[in-house]
Write a protein that holds these residues in place. Sequence first.
Motif, PDB file in Angstrom:
ATOM      1  N   THR A  92       0.933  -1.534   0.176  1.00 22.39           N
ATOM      2  CA  THR A  92      -0.492   0.327   0.682  1.00 22.39           C
ATOM      3  C   THR A  92       1.193   0.793  -0.272  1.00 22.39           C
ATOM      4  OG1 THR A  92       0.208  -0.387   2.563  1.00 22.39           O
ATOM      5  CG2 THR A  92      -1.681  -1.053   1.431  1.00 22.39           C
ATOM      6  N   GLY A  93       2.332   1.363   0.520  1.00 28.01           N
ATOM      7  CA  GLY A  93       3.207   2.544   1.068  1.00 28.01           C
ATOM      8  C   GLY A  93       3.118   2.632  -0.456  1.00 28.01           C
ATOM      9  N   VAL A  94       3.913   1.425  -1.590  1.00 31.62           N
ATOM     10  CA  VAL A  94       4.499   1.463  -3.428  1.00 31.62           C
ATOM     11  C   VAL A  94       3.682   2.130  -3.856  1.00 31.62           C
ATOM     12  CG1 VAL A  94       5.436   0.151  -5.046  1.00 31.62           C
ATOM     13  CG2 VAL A  94       5.735  -0.064  -2.657  1.00 31.62           C
ATOM     14  N   VAL A  95       2.258   1.710  -3.181  1.00 25.98           N
ATOM     15  CA  VAL A  95       0.945   2.873  -4.267  1.00 25.98           C
ATOM     16  C   VAL A  95       0.492   3.619  -4.043  1.00 25.98           C
ATOM     17  CG1 VAL A  95      -2.029   2.288  -4.831  1.00 25.98           C
ATOM     18  CG2 VAL A  95      -0.211   0.129  -4.480  1.00 25.98           C
ATOM     19  N   VAL A  96       1.034   4.019  -2.940  1.00 27.35           N
ATOM     20  CA  VAL A  96       0.975   5.598  -2.793  1.00 27.35           C
ATOM     21  C   VAL A  96       1.881   6.216  -3.739  1.00 27.35           C
ATOM     22  CG1 VAL A  96       1.284   7.695  -0.584  1.00 27.35           C
ATOM     23  CG2 VAL A  96      -0.060   5.607  -0.527  1.00 27.35           C
ATOM     24  N   GLY A  97       2.967   5.896  -3.916  1.00 28.23           N
ATOM     25  CA  GLY A  97       4.072   6.679  -4.267  1.00 28.23           C
ATOM     26  C   GLY A  97       4.172   6.463  -5.837  1.00 28.23           C
ATOM     27  N   VAL A  98       3.192   5.490  -6.079  1.00 29.32           N
ATOM     28  CA  VAL A  98       3.323   5.370  -7.927  1.00 29.32           C
ATOM     29  C   VAL A  98       2.485   6.373  -8.152  1.00 29.32           C
ATOM     30  CG1 VAL A  98       2.762   3.351  -9.392  1.00 29.32           C
ATOM     31  CG2 VAL A  98       4.411   2.992  -7.271  1.00 29.32           C
ATOM     32  N   SER A  99       0.899   6.002  -7.413  1.00 29.76           N
ATOM     33  CA  SER A  99       0.037   7.226  -7.869  1.00 29.76           C
ATOM     34  C   SER A  99       0.528   8.485  -7.806  1.00 29.76           C
ATOM     35  CB  SER A  99      -0.951   6.232  -6.982  1.00 29.76           C
ATOM     36  OG  SER A  99      -0.652   7.344  -5.666  1.00 29.76           O
ATOM     37  N   GLY A 100       1.143   8.649  -6.293  1.00 32.93           N
ATOM     38  CA  GLY A 100       1.745  10.095  -6.823  1.00 32.93           C
ATOM     39  C   GLY A 100       2.482  10.377  -8.339  1.00 32.93           C
ATOM     40  N   LEU A 101       2.932   9.524  -8.359  1.00 31.48           N
ATOM     41  CA  LEU A 101       4.033  10.201  -9.615  1.00 31.48           C
ATOM     42  C   LEU A 101       3.323   9.688 -10.512  1.00 31.48           C
ATOM     43  CD1 LEU A 101       6.891  10.321  -9.955  1.00 31.48           C
ATOM     44  CD2 LEU A 101       6.969   7.765 -10.383  1.00 31.48           C
ATOM     45  N   VAL A 102       2.037   9.094 -10.906  1.00 32.26           N
ATOM     46  CA  VAL A 102       1.441   9.199 -12.665  1.00 32.26           C
ATOM     47  C   VAL A 102       0.528  10.301 -12.073  1.00 32.26           C
ATOM     48  CG1 VAL A 102      -0.600   7.981 -12.751  1.00 32.26           C
ATOM     49  CG2 VAL A 102       1.140   6.615 -12.686  1.00 32.26           C
ATOM     50  N   SER A 103       0.358  10.806 -10.680  1.00 31.95           N
ATOM     51  CA  SER A 103      -0.999  12.127 -10.934  1.00 31.95           C
ATOM     52  C   SER A 103       0.178  13.414 -11.506  1.00 31.95           C
ATOM     53  CB  SER A 103      -1.605  12.409  -9.092  1.00 31.95           C
ATOM     54  OG  SER A 103      -2.098  13.580  -8.724  1.00 31.95           O
ATOM     55  N   GLY A 104       1.627  13.307 -10.966  1.00 31.70           N
ATOM     56  CA  GLY A 104       2.497  14.765 -11.739  1.00 31.70           C
ATOM     57  C   GLY A 104       2.819  14.537 -12.631  1.00 31.70           C
ATOM     58  N   ILE A 105       2.681  13.471 -13.693  1.00 31.81           N
ATOM     59  CA  ILE A 105       2.805  12.767 -14.813  1.00 31.81           C
ATOM     60  C   ILE A 105       1.765  13.670 -15.658  1.00 31.81           C
ATOM     61  CG2 ILE A 105       3.456  11.472 -16.733  1.00 31.81           C
ATOM     62  CD1 ILE A 105       5.018   9.673 -14.942  1.00 31.81           C
ATOM     63  N   LEU A 106       0.959  13.280 -15.196  1.00 33.52           N
ATOM     64  CA  LEU A 106      -0.285  13.468 -15.555  1.00 33.52           C
ATOM     65  C   LEU A 106      -1.123  15.225 -15.512  1.00 33.52           C
ATOM     66  CD1 LEU A 106      -2.712  11.334 -14.480  1.00 33.52           C
ATOM     67  CD2 LEU A 106      -2.435  11.032 -16.935  1.00 33.52           C
ATOM     68  N   VAL A 107      -0.071  16.170 -14.319  1.00 35.36           N
ATOM     69  CA  VAL A 107      -0.472  17.838 -14.629  1.00 35.36           C
ATOM     70  C   VAL A 107       0.629  17.843 -15.488  1.00 35.36           C
ATOM     71  CG1 VAL A 107      -0.350  19.242 -12.881  1.00 35.36           C
ATOM     72  CG2 VAL A 107      -1.505  17.718 -11.800  1.00 35.36           C
ATOM     73  N   VAL A 108       1.514  17.289 -15.525  1.00 38.84           N
ATOM     74  CA  VAL A 108       2.266  17.659 -16.049  1.00 38.84           C
ATOM     75  C   VAL A 108       2.518  17.808 -18.335  1.00 38.84           C
ATOM     76  CG1 VAL A 108       5.266  17.695 -16.703  1.00 38.84           C
ATOM     77  CG2 VAL A 108       4.410  17.452 -14.549  1.00 38.84           C
ATOM     78  N   ALA A 109       1.789  16.292 -17.713  1.00 37.12           N
ATOM     79  CA  ALA A 109       1.696  16.528 -19.695  1.00 37.12           C
ATOM     80  C   ALA A 109       0.388  17.632 -19.805  1.00 37.12           C
ATOM     81  CB  ALA A 109       1.096  14.978 -19.433  1.00 37.12           C
ATOM     82  N   ALA A 110      -1.018  18.374 -19.089  1.00 36.74           N
ATOM     83  CA  ALA A 110      -1.102  19.308 -18.981  1.00 36.74           C
ATOM     84  C   ALA A 110      -1.016  20.302 -19.860  1.00 36.74           C
ATOM     85  CB  ALA A 110      -2.677  19.570 -18.877  1.00 36.74           C
ATOM     86  N   ASN A 111       0.101  21.211 -18.413  1.00 33.61           N
ATOM     87  CA  ASN A 111       0.885  21.848 -19.248  1.00 33.61           C
ATOM     88  C   ASN A 111       1.834  21.718 -20.619  1.00 33.61           C
ATOM     89  OD1 ASN A 111       4.121  22.833 -18.449  1.00 33.61           O
ATOM     90  ND2 ASN A 111       2.939  24.108 -17.794  1.00 33.61           N
ATOM     91  N   ALA A 112       2.205  20.220 -20.755  1.00 37.09           N
ATOM     92  CA  ALA A 112       3.405  20.300 -21.916  1.00 37.09           C
ATOM     93  C   ALA A 112       2.353  20.760 -23.009  1.00 37.09           C
ATOM     94  CB  ALA A 112       3.142  19.174 -21.859  1.00 37.09           C
TER      95      ALA A 112
END
Length: 440
Positions: free
Chosen positions: A127-147
């Motif tokens: 569950t701790g790993v999922v926190v990190g992976v989902s947070g990283l994916v969330s950041g990538i998606l926001v950056v994709a919008a900015n890109a």
Amino acid sequence: MNDFIAARSQMGLSLGFHIVFSCIGMVMPFFMAVAHFYWLRTNNIVYKNITKAWSKGVAIFFATGAVSGTVLSFELGLLWPEFMKHAGPIFGMPFSLEGTAFFIEAIALGFFLYGWDRFNKWFHWLTGVVVGVSGLVSGILVVAANAWMNSPAGFDFVNGQYLNIDPVKAMFNDAWFSQALHMCIAAFSATGFAVAGIHALMILKKQNVYFHTQAFRIAAVFACVAALLQPLSGDISAKDVSKRQPAKLAAMEAHFHTEPAAPLLIGGIPDVAAQKVNYGLQIPGLLSFMVHGDFKTPVDGLDKIPVENQPPVSITHYAFQIMVGLGMVMLLIAVCYFIAILKKKSWLSRQWLLRMFVIATPMGFIAVEAGWTVTEVGRQPWIINGIMRTADAVTPMPGIVYSFYIFTAMYISLSLIVTFLLYRQIKMVGKIYDVKNQAV
């Protein structure tokens, strides 16, 4: 201050605070998961204590990141309604997926925080790993919008109309990979150096040395690996910018005149009126080589860009120089640390090495803020590059300047509260764990 400047300032302020919270929220769960893994494999209680201590920091930044991110989503619609009217249907997909990733992250974090001694130990770790992976994916998606704002795609712009919309193509625009890669590595570097620097300071103060030494090593490795990779991702990003946003590259380098064997500028004070740079160090041909792969091909200067389409040169150049300069300092520290690990074990106990990490504590986040300034200011005067000007997207509602003042006070208060909570958490480490790191 007019309403247009106030709207831009409020958005910049909100992004400036949120990017720190989001970087830490993206990265700290991975530090936490590594410490937790060591605890499960070695049964050394120090790693359990590190995991619990870091998890409290993750919870703090998750909460503040959620609040500041929600504010940003409202600001997009309230401050830039014309932009969202047209852009929303095109690049809405990464934002909706980001909401899903955030939802998963919140559930996983709840499971992790309250799952000690309640779940299977490996499920709890997962569950701790999922926190990190989902947070990283969330950041990538926001950056994709900015890109997408830097490299608009997924639509045809005909007679002022946005036609043939393809949200998938918009999300995976030509700039998303280079921006997401650079941002993610920057997040690991900034957070790693900040965490390692705090633990290094505690070691120098001789407070719970064993606890802080093990925590320092985990954070330092993440930080130093990211610092070594950062110049490579930076090169990829710079080459992408040179193709899609030549005006931004010219402003970054204060490159006023198109010429063969374009020099790379280090430092310098741009004189926009005179179209020159004072006090800078120029390396002949190196900019041409970095952009084109040879030392002769000309690089477009600002003289190729209409004046009304040129970004603010001085701000963009100074921010770029700060980002690169601090990146080089962190790279040097990373090289020293890996030399210490591989060749000079005695360096690991030297105070000068720890002091370097202490000094570097804020460097990563300063570099992140500078890099984000380059991204946003360097795109001006466009909010959608080459399509919509920022001035045409701002709300006509008056009184934005008062909103800016209120939000400034709110974010300053929020930062003070977060600083207090983190300070109290760091101080509590010494009270909760004794020298042998047995939980009291």
